[in-house]
Structure formats: C-alpha cells, structure tokens
Design a protein around this motif. Structure first.
Motif, PDB file in Angstrom:
ATOM      1  N   UNK A 145       0.820  -1.212   0.000  1.00  0.00           N
ATOM      2  CA  UNK A 145       0.000   0.000   0.000  1.00  0.00           C
ATOM      3  C   UNK A 145       0.857   1.267   0.000  1.00  0.00           C
ATOM      4  N   UNK A 146       2.169   1.101  -0.051  1.00  0.00           N
ATOM      5  CA  UNK A 146       3.091   2.228   0.106  1.00  0.00           C
ATOM      6  C   UNK A 146       3.888   2.482  -1.169  1.00  0.00           C
ATOM      7  N   UNK A 147       4.302   3.724  -1.367  1.00  0.00           N
ATOM      8  CA  UNK A 147       5.181   4.001  -2.503  1.00  0.00           C
ATOM      9  C   UNK A 147       6.553   3.367  -2.276  1.00  0.00           C
ATOM     10  N   UNK A 148       7.245   3.096  -3.348  1.00  0.00           N
ATOM     11  CA  UNK A 148       8.558   2.432  -3.261  1.00  0.00           C
ATOM     12  C   UNK A 148       9.528   3.181  -2.348  1.00  0.00           C
ATOM     13  N   UNK A 149       9.472   4.501  -2.356  1.00  0.00           N
ATOM     14  CA  UNK A 149      10.381   5.299  -1.523  1.00  0.00           C
ATOM     15  C   UNK A 149      10.189   5.024  -0.029  1.00  0.00           C
ATOM     16  N   UNK A 150       9.021   4.568   0.332  1.00  0.00           N
ATOM     17  CA  UNK A 150       8.713   4.341   1.746  1.00  0.00           C
ATOM     18  C   UNK A 150       9.305   3.047   2.291  1.00  0.00           C
ATOM     19  N   UNK A 151       9.590   2.100   1.417  1.00  0.00           N
ATOM     20  CA  UNK A 151      10.094   0.811   1.894  1.00  0.00           C
ATOM     21  C   UNK A 151      11.444   0.449   1.285  1.00  0.00           C
ATOM     22  N   UNK A 152      12.089   1.406   0.655  1.00  0.00           N
ATOM     23  CA  UNK A 152      13.344   1.138  -0.055  1.00  0.00           C
ATOM     24  C   UNK A 152      14.487   0.759   0.874  1.00  0.00           C
ATOM     25  N   UNK A 153      14.497   1.297   2.067  1.00  0.00           N
ATOM     26  CA  UNK A 153      15.601   1.049   2.986  1.00  0.00           C
ATOM     27  C   UNK A 153      15.571  -0.385   3.506  1.00  0.00           C
ATOM     28  N   UNK A 154      16.734  -0.971   3.618  1.00  0.00           N
ATOM     29  CA  UNK A 154      16.847  -2.314   4.197  1.00  0.00           C
ATOM     30  C   UNK A 154      17.327  -2.237   5.650  1.00  0.00           C
ATOM     31  N   UNK A 155      17.171  -1.077   6.233  1.00  0.00           N
ATOM     32  CA  UNK A 155      17.576  -0.818   7.615  1.00  0.00           C
ATOM     33  C   UNK A 155      16.356  -0.394   8.416  1.00  0.00           C
TER      34      UNK A 155
END
Length: 183
Positions: free
Chosen positions: A38-48
C-alpha cells in the motif's frame, strides 16, 4: 523492507536487548500503519530498521542491537536487512509524540511489542533531518495522501524549544513549497 522482514528485526532486537518494548523510529515506522503493498517504493526502499527503546538511558540496548543485528553483522549478511540501534534522544520529534505512538499487533514480531511513530511525527523527524533521502520519503508520503500538510505544520509548530529556528523555518518552507506545487 517489508513487514515480515521488520517483524524478524523486531523479534531479534527484543531478544538481544531483553526488552519487549521496541520502538521503530525510522522510515520503516510507516509499516506500522500500512502494508508494504500500500506504500510508494520510496517508503520501503531502505533495508535498515531504526530501532530504539523508551527505557535506554545509557544507550546499552541500542548498542547491543547495533552489535548483534546491525550493518555488516552476520545477521545482515545472511538476510540482507538489518537494524540500526538508535538512542531516542538523537531524533527530533514534536511534543506529544509518545501519546501518538501506534501499537499494532504484529504476531510475527513476538516477543516484541512494537510501537511505531505516527506518520506525521515520522515525517516531521525526516524534515528536521533534512537529508535528500528523508525529503524524498516525506514527499512520497504526502503525494499518496498518507500525511496531511496542515497536520505537519501543526506538528512543526509543536517542536521542542531546543530546535533551532532555522530548522523550523526550513521545515515550514518545505510544507509551503508542497502546498504551492499542489495549486
């Protein structure tokens, strides 16, 4: 990062620190209110995942998490994601943020009882940091309607007294710019 990966980090952080009350304070805190699809890619891009504890005056819990499952740890090498142990005092947040914490039930995260920053408080902390990646994250959440500019402005005006006026002015300028692009 997705919710399953975050739950793994939360379980591990809770066990390492011996504290079930785990707080997610970085960009992955948005997973407390929305699934990754449900989120834009920028919101979950981090692997931290930035992990903190409300009761960690000497920063020992954050340090234990950092050492156990932090960047370049065997955990990171095996799974491809990791935790960064954060001391809560290093994050700039508006007054009242603790009362707005979101506590969804994430069974896969047990024994961790995770708390997540409210999306508006999260974005305000990102605006205060002001890094390019933080501004891109904030913009993505505004564009998909997960945060409201009026609420952001209210939260900016609720920043603690110690926040420099130039930081507050920069944050207000960002919100004003977002309003002007929507016209």
């Amino acid at each position: 990062m997705n919710r399953t990966q975050l739950a793994h980090v939360l379980r591990s952080a809770s066990r390492i620190a011996g504290d079930n009350n785990v707080l997610v304070v970085g960009s992955q805190a948005i997973l407390g209110v929305r699934d990754e699809d449900e989120l834009p890619a920028e919101a979950t891009a981090s692997m931290e995942a930035d992990i903190a504890f409300l009761e960690d005056a000497d920063r020992s819990k954050a340090d234990e998490v950092e050492g156990g499952i932090g960047e370049f740890s065997p955990f990171h090498e095996e799974f491809g994601y990791y935790a960064e142990g954060i001391h809560i005092d290093t994050i700039v947040l508006p007054d009242g943020w603790k009362e707005r914490l979101i506590r969804p039930k994430l069974a896969d995260a047990e024994p961790a009882e995770a708390a997540f920053l409210d999306p508006h408080d999260l974005v305000v902390s990102k605006l205060a940091a002001g890094r390019t990646k933080d501004l891109a994250f904030a913009l993505a959440l505004v564009e998909v309607g997960l945060v409201d500019l009026d609420v952001l402005l209210d939260r900016i005006y609720a920043m603690p007294a110690g926040v420099h006026q130039s930081v507050i002015d920069r944050m207000i300028g960002w919100v004003d710019a977002m309003r002007n692009t929507g016209d």
